[in-house]
Scaffold this motif. Sequence first.
Motif, PDB file in Angstrom:
ATOM      1  N   PRO A 134       0.817  -1.232   0.000  1.00 56.17           N
ATOM      2  CA  PRO A 134       0.000   0.000   0.000  1.00 56.17           C
ATOM      3  C   PRO A 134       0.842   1.268   0.000  1.00 56.17           C
ATOM      4  O   PRO A 134       0.491   2.257  -0.657  1.00 56.17           O
ATOM      5  N   LEU A 135       1.949   1.259   0.728  1.00 54.94           N
ATOM      6  CA  LEU A 135       2.801   2.441   0.782  1.00 54.94           C
ATOM      7  C   LEU A 135       3.476   2.698  -0.565  1.00 54.94           C
ATOM      8  O   LEU A 135       3.706   3.846  -0.951  1.00 54.94           O
ATOM      9  N   ALA A 136       3.795   1.620  -1.288  1.00 49.74           N
ATOM     10  CA  ALA A 136       4.375   1.771  -2.630  1.00 49.74           C
ATOM     11  C   ALA A 136       3.374   2.445  -3.570  1.00 49.74           C
ATOM     12  O   ALA A 136       3.744   3.303  -4.384  1.00 49.74           O
ATOM     13  N   GLU A 137       2.089   2.063  -3.457  1.00 48.65           N
ATOM     14  CA  GLU A 137       1.054   2.705  -4.277  1.00 48.65           C
ATOM     15  C   GLU A 137       0.914   4.180  -3.910  1.00 48.65           C
ATOM     16  O   GLU A 137       0.745   5.040  -4.772  1.00 48.65           O
ATOM     17  N   PHE A 138       0.966   4.465  -2.607  1.00 45.31           N
ATOM     18  CA  PHE A 138       0.899   5.856  -2.154  1.00 45.31           C
ATOM     19  C   PHE A 138       2.104   6.651  -2.664  1.00 45.31           C
ATOM     20  O   PHE A 138       1.987   7.814  -3.038  1.00 45.31           O
ATOM     21  N   GLY A 139       3.265   5.991  -2.714  1.00 45.71           N
ATOM     22  CA  GLY A 139       4.491   6.645  -3.166  1.00 45.71           C
ATOM     23  C   GLY A 139       4.455   7.050  -4.631  1.00 45.71           C
ATOM     24  O   GLY A 139       5.208   7.935  -5.051  1.00 45.71           O
ATOM     25  N   LEU A 140       3.581   6.404  -5.408  1.00 43.71           N
ATOM     26  CA  LEU A 140       3.462   6.758  -6.829  1.00 43.71           C
ATOM     27  C   LEU A 140       2.917   8.179  -7.001  1.00 43.71           C
ATOM     28  O   LEU A 140       3.065   8.777  -8.066  1.00 43.71           O
ATOM     29  N   LYS A 141       2.265   8.698  -5.961  1.00 43.83           N
ATOM     30  CA  LYS A 141       1.721  10.061  -6.024  1.00 43.83           C
ATOM     31  C   LYS A 141       2.795  11.114  -5.732  1.00 43.83           C
ATOM     32  O   LYS A 141       2.523  12.302  -5.837  1.00 43.83           O
ATOM     33  N   PHE A 142       3.975  10.664  -5.336  1.00 42.77           N
ATOM     34  CA  PHE A 142       5.049  11.593  -4.981  1.00 42.77           C
ATOM     35  C   PHE A 142       5.672  12.189  -6.240  1.00 42.77           C
ATOM     36  O   PHE A 142       5.970  11.480  -7.198  1.00 42.77           O
ATOM     37  N   GLY A 143       5.865  13.510  -6.209  1.00 39.10           N
ATOM     38  CA  GLY A 143       6.641  14.180  -7.234  1.00 39.10           C
ATOM     39  C   GLY A 143       7.920  14.726  -6.615  1.00 39.10           C
ATOM     40  O   GLY A 143       8.190  14.500  -5.430  1.00 39.10           O
ATOM     41  N   PRO A 144       8.726  15.482  -7.374  1.00 36.97           N
ATOM     42  CA  PRO A 144       9.968  16.049  -6.816  1.00 36.97           C
ATOM     43  C   PRO A 144       9.771  16.873  -5.544  1.00 36.97           C
ATOM     44  O   PRO A 144      10.556  16.726  -4.605  1.00 36.97           O
ATOM     45  N   PRO A 145       8.697  17.709  -5.422  1.00 33.12           N
ATOM     46  CA  PRO A 145       8.547  18.472  -4.167  1.00 33.12           C
ATOM     47  C   PRO A 145       8.320  17.569  -2.953  1.00 33.12           C
ATOM     48  O   PRO A 145       8.858  17.831  -1.868  1.00 33.12           O
ATOM     49  N   GLU A 146       7.491  16.514  -3.138  1.00 31.54           N
ATOM     50  CA  GLU A 146       7.215  15.599  -2.025  1.00 31.54           C
ATOM     51  C   GLU A 146       8.486  14.860  -1.614  1.00 31.54           C
ATOM     52  O   GLU A 146       8.773  14.720  -0.412  1.00 31.54           O
ATOM     53  N   PRO A 343      15.469   1.465  -5.637  1.00 34.42           N
ATOM     54  CA  PRO A 343      14.280   1.223  -4.808  1.00 34.42           C
ATOM     55  C   PRO A 343      13.334   2.416  -4.855  1.00 34.42           C
ATOM     56  O   PRO A 343      13.758   3.552  -5.034  1.00 34.42           O
ATOM     57  N   GLY A 344      12.055   2.153  -4.688  1.00 34.77           N
ATOM     58  CA  GLY A 344      11.067   3.212  -4.706  1.00 34.77           C
ATOM     59  C   GLY A 344       9.706   2.666  -5.071  1.00 34.77           C
ATOM     60  O   GLY A 344       9.508   1.440  -5.107  1.00 34.77           O
ATOM     61  N   PRO A 345       8.745   3.544  -5.359  1.00 34.66           N
ATOM     62  CA  PRO A 345       7.380   3.096  -5.656  1.00 34.66           C
ATOM     63  C   PRO A 345       7.272   2.140  -6.840  1.00 34.66           C
ATOM     64  O   PRO A 345       6.359   1.319  -6.889  1.00 34.66           O
ATOM     65  N   LEU A 346       8.209   2.247  -7.801  1.00 37.92           N
ATOM     66  CA  LEU A 346       8.145   1.398  -8.990  1.00 37.92           C
ATOM     67  C   LEU A 346       8.868   0.064  -8.810  1.00 37.92           C
ATOM     68  O   LEU A 346       8.871  -0.760  -9.726  1.00 37.92           O
ATOM     69  N   LEU A 347       9.491  -0.156  -7.648  1.00 42.52           N
ATOM     70  CA  LEU A 347      10.218  -1.404  -7.423  1.00 42.52           C
ATOM     71  C   LEU A 347       9.281  -2.602  -7.484  1.00 42.52           C
ATOM     72  O   LEU A 347       9.611  -3.632  -8.076  1.00 42.52           O
ATOM     73  N   LEU A 348       8.110  -2.467  -6.876  1.00 48.20           N
ATOM     74  CA  LEU A 348       7.140  -3.567  -6.860  1.00 48.20           C
ATOM     75  C   LEU A 348       6.653  -3.892  -8.271  1.00 48.20           C
ATOM     76  O   LEU A 348       6.438  -5.063  -8.607  1.00 48.20           O
ATOM     77  N   LYS A 349       6.523  -2.878  -9.123  1.00 44.15           N
ATOM     78  CA  LYS A 349       6.049  -3.083 -10.495  1.00 44.15           C
ATOM     79  C   LYS A 349       7.162  -3.594 -11.406  1.00 44.15           C
ATOM     80  O   LYS A 349       6.961  -4.535 -12.185  1.00 44.15           O
ATOM     81  N   ASP A 350       8.358  -2.990 -11.297  1.00 47.17           N
ATOM     82  CA  ASP A 350       9.455  -3.327 -12.214  1.00 47.17           C
ATOM     83  C   ASP A 350      10.232  -4.563 -11.791  1.00 47.17           C
ATOM     84  O   ASP A 350      10.756  -5.284 -12.641  1.00 47.17           O
ATOM     85  N   HIS A 351      10.349  -4.789 -10.472  1.00 45.65           N
ATOM     86  CA  HIS A 351      11.138  -5.922  -9.972  1.00 45.65           C
ATOM     87  C   HIS A 351      10.375  -6.683  -8.878  1.00 45.65           C
ATOM     88  O   HIS A 351      10.825  -6.748  -7.728  1.00 45.65           O
ATOM     89  N   PRO A 352       9.212  -7.255  -9.207  1.00 43.17           N
ATOM     90  CA  PRO A 352       8.452  -7.970  -8.172  1.00 43.17           C
ATOM     91  C   PRO A 352       9.203  -9.174  -7.613  1.00 43.17           C
ATOM     92  O   PRO A 352       9.023  -9.551  -6.463  1.00 43.17           O
ATOM     93  N   ASP A 353      10.079  -9.784  -8.453  1.00 41.65           N
ATOM     94  CA  ASP A 353      10.858 -10.931  -7.980  1.00 41.65           C
ATOM     95  C   ASP A 353      11.805 -10.518  -6.857  1.00 41.65           C
ATOM     96  O   ASP A 353      11.940 -11.227  -5.851  1.00 41.65           O
ATOM     97  N   LEU A 354      12.448  -9.352  -7.008  1.00 39.50           N
ATOM     98  CA  LEU A 354      13.345  -8.858  -5.956  1.00 39.50           C
ATOM     99  C   LEU A 354      12.552  -8.445  -4.718  1.00 39.50           C
ATOM    100  O   LEU A 354      12.912  -8.791  -3.588  1.00 39.50           O
ATOM    101  N   PHE A 355      11.474  -7.721  -4.928  1.00 40.08           N
ATOM    102  CA  PHE A 355      10.658  -7.205  -3.823  1.00 40.08           C
ATOM    103  C   PHE A 355      10.151  -8.344  -2.941  1.00 40.08           C
ATOM    104  O   PHE A 355      10.409  -8.376  -1.731  1.00 40.08           O
ATOM    105  N   TRP A 356       9.454  -9.297  -3.528  1.00 39.28           N
ATOM    106  CA  TRP A 356       8.867 -10.379  -2.745  1.00 39.28           C
ATOM    107  C   TRP A 356       9.898 -11.428  -2.363  1.00 39.28           C
ATOM    108  O   TRP A 356       9.771 -12.086  -1.320  1.00 39.28           O
ATOM    109  N   GLY A 357      10.943 -11.586  -3.180  1.00 32.47           N
ATOM    110  CA  GLY A 357      11.999 -12.546  -2.843  1.00 32.47           C
ATOM    111  C   GLY A 357      12.758 -12.141  -1.586  1.00 32.47           C
ATOM    112  O   GLY A 357      13.051 -12.976  -0.720  1.00 32.47           O
ATOM    113  N   VAL A 358      13.059 -10.832  -1.460  1.00 29.86           N
ATOM    114  CA  VAL A 358      13.770 -10.343  -0.276  1.00 29.86           C
ATOM    115  C   VAL A 358      12.896 -10.469   0.967  1.00 29.86           C
ATOM    116  O   VAL A 358      13.356 -10.897   2.032  1.00 29.86           O
TER     117      VAL A 358
END
Length: 493
Positions: A134-146, A343-358
């Motif tokens: 859920p926090l990764a999804e919330f992080g997708l709303k972050f831009g440079p100011p956030e 690492p960041g909000p796109l880690l779960l989307k781009d590297h799910p094997d690393l995210f869930w494997g770790v």
Amino acid sequence: MDFLNSLFYGFSIGLQPDNILFCFLGCLLGTLVGVLPGIGPVGAISILLPATFRMSPISAIIMLSGIYYGAMYGGSTTSILVNIPGEAASVVTCLDGYEMAKRGRAGPALGIAAFGSFIAGTLGVLGLMLFAAPLAEFGLKFGPPEYFGVVLLGLTLIAYLSQGSVIKALMMGAFGIILSCIGLDHMQASPRMTFNIMKLWDGIGLVPLAMGLFGISEILINIEKTRFTEILKTKIKNLFPTALDWMQAKGAIVRGSILGFFAGILPGGGAVVSSLLSYGLEKRLSKTPERFGKGAIEGVAGPESANNSAVSGSFVPLLTLGIPPNVVMAVLLGAFIIHGIRPGPLLLKDHPDLFWGVISSMYIGNVMLLILNLPLIPVWVQVLKVPYRILFPLILLFCLIGAYSINNSSFDVLVMIIFGIVGYLFRKFDYEGAPLILAFVLGPMVELNLRQSLIVSKGNFLIFITRPISAVAIVLSIILLITSFLPYFNKKR
């Protein structure tokens, strides 16, 4: 259903033979690092990072993560048997753990530390699974100011990383930011502070810097010491706590696990802070607070649970937002980047094997550590007897090989030696290296997001106030900075 599918997918990666092997190596080395006073997980990860360059990114992160949470397990052994914390997070365990050992209860103290660590580690990994996505999804709303606001908040909390002077901690943070500016400019690609040395165009490497500050300086500091650790000469028996021990410790384990997890998420928190908070909480809630410091089993169970749970919590902001909450995570962020992963909000989307494997490997590692720790306690006691005159030349050798192997460059070795001497001088004058490393990692993130935000707003600084997340983070940064100086001004007054 998606959560369960992701979890099973993670275990299918974590249970692969090579990943199990590296998880086991990380846990074993981490426990050894925790047992040996002075080295710590930051130094161990820095020293062993070059050894992971030929591994797959998943195996590398699994092994380095195992070193971190394995060190939390091992640190309790020296605290209980020698009254010297093998790792900073185990400082509080000395208070009651050593007293239990002197009373012939070293076995139950070591046992409750191991079982409490396992329970807390399990609950912490469960919390990581529930909060990370859920926090990764919330992080997708972050831009440079956030990102600027949140990272600035992390930089402000540098003041709380130091056990000593706030001013010294901020000076070290400022020095870390200056060091991070060396190299080519992020946007214009023009050299900055390179002094016409082409080797500095790529900037100062995180690994040689961390190796010097924590590895080499540790060797130089310990060479001066003439004190030898004396092992408590008592028979270690009854490693399994009694029913009464469990009755006294169960509340402390649960409270320490929850408190530690959320303390680990906070920037500047981590295992040390969580163990101190847990000990204070248990003493306040106890009906017999006078037992604490004299061998109360809750004084061992609570802090040991908290520091293990905090490790899992500290992975939440790193994996989901790409922001390291403490210095160990800063070095681990460097490992991610070296392996070509951000690492960041796109880690779960781009590297799910690393995210869930770790994440799955952390639970596997906790099971391994429980199996490893209890039978190997007599072995760790013998390891404690290894003379420093043998141990430290080996550490120096690993540092030299590791620094050279990064780019096959003697320049990196020179950088490591220079910062080893600088780190030694810092420690002699009570300047800590942790704020420097954290600022060194966060500095480029602050600069990049600041400049991107100003480009988007055409130079208007109000963009940081009109965005709610960045505004709240900046206000919190100002409040924390002011409160950190209040004791200093009161003392002057």
